[in-house]
Scaffold this active site. Structure first.
Site, mmCIF file in Angstrom:
data_model
loop_
_atom_site.group_PDB
_atom_site.id
_atom_site.type_symbol
_atom_site.label_atom_id
_atom_site.label_comp_id
_atom_site.label_asym_id
_atom_site.label_seq_id
_atom_site.Cartn_x
_atom_site.Cartn_y
_atom_site.Cartn_z
ATOM 1 N N PRO A 10 -9.060 -27.274 -55.939
ATOM 2 C CA PRO A 10 -8.901 -26.639 -54.637
ATOM 3 C C PRO A 10 -7.543 -26.864 -53.990
ATOM 4 C CG PRO A 10 -10.435 -28.493 -54.522
ATOM 5 C CD PRO A 10 -10.176 -28.220 -55.972
ATOM 6 N N ASN A 11 -7.071 -25.782 -53.394
ATOM 7 C CA ASN A 11 -5.853 -25.734 -52.586
ATOM 8 C C ASN A 11 -4.567 -25.796 -53.395
ATOM 9 O OD1 ASN A 11 -7.149 -25.557 -49.980
ATOM 10 N ND2 ASN A 11 -7.793 -27.670 -50.297
ATOM 11 N N ARG A 18 3.348 -25.140 -48.469
ATOM 12 C CA ARG A 18 3.164 -26.121 -47.386
ATOM 13 C C ARG A 18 3.318 -27.524 -47.932
ATOM 14 N NH1 ARG A 18 -2.301 -23.530 -45.466
ATOM 15 N NH2 ARG A 18 -1.435 -21.524 -46.050
ATOM 16 N N TYR A 23 4.116 -32.497 -51.967
ATOM 17 C CA TYR A 23 3.847 -31.825 -53.242
ATOM 18 C C TYR A 23 5.071 -31.129 -53.851
ATOM 19 C CZ TYR A 23 -0.960 -32.698 -51.863
ATOM 20 O OH TYR A 23 -2.130 -33.318 -51.485
ATOM 21 N N ASN A 75 -6.107 -31.318 -62.960
ATOM 22 C CA ASN A 75 -5.831 -31.769 -61.597
ATOM 23 C C ASN A 75 -6.977 -31.226 -60.750
ATOM 24 O OD1 ASN A 75 -5.025 -32.403 -59.038
ATOM 25 N ND2 ASN A 75 -2.928 -31.634 -59.250
ATOM 26 N N ALA A 78 -8.862 -32.381 -54.510
ATOM 27 C CA ALA A 78 -9.712 -33.261 -53.706
ATOM 28 C C ALA A 78 -11.066 -33.536 -54.356
ATOM 29 C CB ALA A 78 -9.901 -32.654 -52.318
ATOM 30 N N GLU A 99 -6.115 -36.668 -66.709
ATOM 31 C CA GLU A 99 -6.137 -36.484 -65.249
ATOM 32 C C GLU A 99 -4.697 -36.526 -64.719
ATOM 33 O OE1 GLU A 99 -7.869 -39.835 -63.209
ATOM 34 O OE2 GLU A 99 -7.939 -38.757 -61.287
ATOM 35 N N HIS A 101 -2.196 -35.954 -61.168
ATOM 36 C CA HIS A 101 -1.979 -35.695 -59.740
ATOM 37 C C HIS A 101 -0.485 -35.622 -59.481
ATOM 38 C CE1 HIS A 101 -6.161 -36.241 -58.963
ATOM 39 N NE2 HIS A 101 -6.123 -37.327 -59.706
ATOM 40 N N ARG A 108 -1.214 -43.177 -50.866
ATOM 41 C CA ARG A 108 -1.676 -42.321 -49.768
ATOM 42 C C ARG A 108 -2.943 -42.932 -49.137
ATOM 43 N NH1 ARG A 108 -1.735 -36.275 -51.684
ATOM 44 N NH2 ARG A 108 -1.874 -35.986 -49.415
HETATM 45 O O1 CA2 Z 1 -1.540 -35.023 -55.833
HETATM 46 C C1 CA2 Z 1 -2.330 -34.208 -56.302
HETATM 47 O O2 CA2 Z 1 -2.074 -33.471 -57.245
HETATM 48 C C2 CA2 Z 1 -3.715 -34.040 -55.645
HETATM 49 O O3 CA2 Z 1 -4.663 -33.826 -56.675
HETATM 50 C C3 CA2 Z 1 -3.615 -32.838 -54.745
HETATM 51 C C4 CA2 Z 1 -4.862 -32.590 -53.909
HETATM 52 C C5 CA2 Z 1 -5.289 -33.863 -53.184
HETATM 53 O O4 CA2 Z 1 -6.511 -33.645 -52.506
HETATM 54 C C6 CA2 Z 1 -5.432 -35.041 -54.131
HETATM 55 O O5 CA2 Z 1 -5.770 -36.183 -53.393
HETATM 56 C C7 CA2 Z 1 -4.134 -35.285 -54.880
HETATM 57 C C8 CA2 Z 1 -4.615 -31.515 -52.843
HETATM 58 C C9 CA2 Z 1 -4.016 -30.262 -53.351
HETATM 59 C C10 CA2 Z 1 -3.594 -29.476 -52.164
HETATM 60 O O6 CA2 Z 1 -2.361 -28.889 -52.463
HETATM 61 C C11 CA2 Z 1 -1.651 -28.373 -51.444
HETATM 62 C C12 CA2 Z 1 -0.414 -27.896 -51.774
HETATM 63 C C13 CA2 Z 1 0.380 -27.360 -50.798
HETATM 64 C C14 CA2 Z 1 -0.074 -27.289 -49.494
HETATM 65 C C15 CA2 Z 1 -1.328 -27.766 -49.166
HETATM 66 C C16 CA2 Z 1 -2.121 -28.301 -50.149
#
Ligand code: CA2
Length: 150
Positions: A10-11, A18, A23, A75, A78, A99, A101, A108
């Site tokens: 997700p996301n 953003r 990221y 990946n 969340a 896995e 990230h 974090r």
């Molecule tokens: O660091 C990572 O790759 C995560 O898997 C990314 C997830 C987060 O919930 C994990 O804790 C770590 C979130 C991905 C959301 O990605 C976004 C990218 C740009 C703007 C907003 C969200």
């Protein structure tokens, strides 16, 4: 042709739009390009997927196993920190799951320190930015004895 699944949760479709401080600037399309270029070194194809839906991620984990993929770079976003369903799906298959990230989840919030994926993954990495995907594919190649094309 041997195929590696690269599955994003997700996301991650929002990458590059953003939170660049967390990221980076690269988009998911850039990640896909990087994965294809890395896999190509080993003569591997990539099935590149992203979903915001937990069940669809579970279905793709099953699909990768049915398709006889080399492994899965995952990946789970969340869902990493919440999903017993994804944990069970990985435990139910024999493929190596790496896995990944983008961010260093351990630097974090506390809620990101626990992973339901890690205990059933072959390896885990975080904090390398999108380069982590390339490292994961290279690691999968090393694990499976794949030779780089000359
Ligand atoms: O660091 C990572 O790759 C995560 O898997 C990314 C997830 C987060 O919930 C994990 O804790 C770590 C979130 C991905 C959301 O990605 C976004 C990218 C740009 C703007 C907003 C969200």
């Amino acid at each position: 042709m041997a195929t590696t699944y690269v599955v994003n949760g997700p996301n991650l479709n929002l990458l590059g739009t953003r939170e660049p401080d967390v990221y980076g600037q690269a988009t998911l399309a850039d990640v896909e390009k990087l994965c294809r270029a890395t896999a190509d070194r080993f003569g591997w194809a990539i099935e590149f997927r992203q979903s915001n839906h937990e069940g669809e991620l579970v279905d793709w984990i099953h699909e990768a196993a049915r398709a006889g993929a080399v492994g899965i770079v995952l990946n789970a976003g969340a869902y990493t920190h919440t999903s017993v369903a994804i944990h069970d799906a990985i435990a139910a298959i024999k493929l190596p799951v790496i896995e990944v990230h983008i961010s260093n989840v351990f630097a974090r919030e506390q809620m990101r320190h626990h992973s339901y994926v890690a205990p059933v993954a072959k390896a885990s990495l975080c904090g390398f930015g999108i380069a982590g995907y390339a490292l994961a594919i290279n690691g999968l190649a090393a694990m499976t004895g794949a030779a780089a094309k000359s």
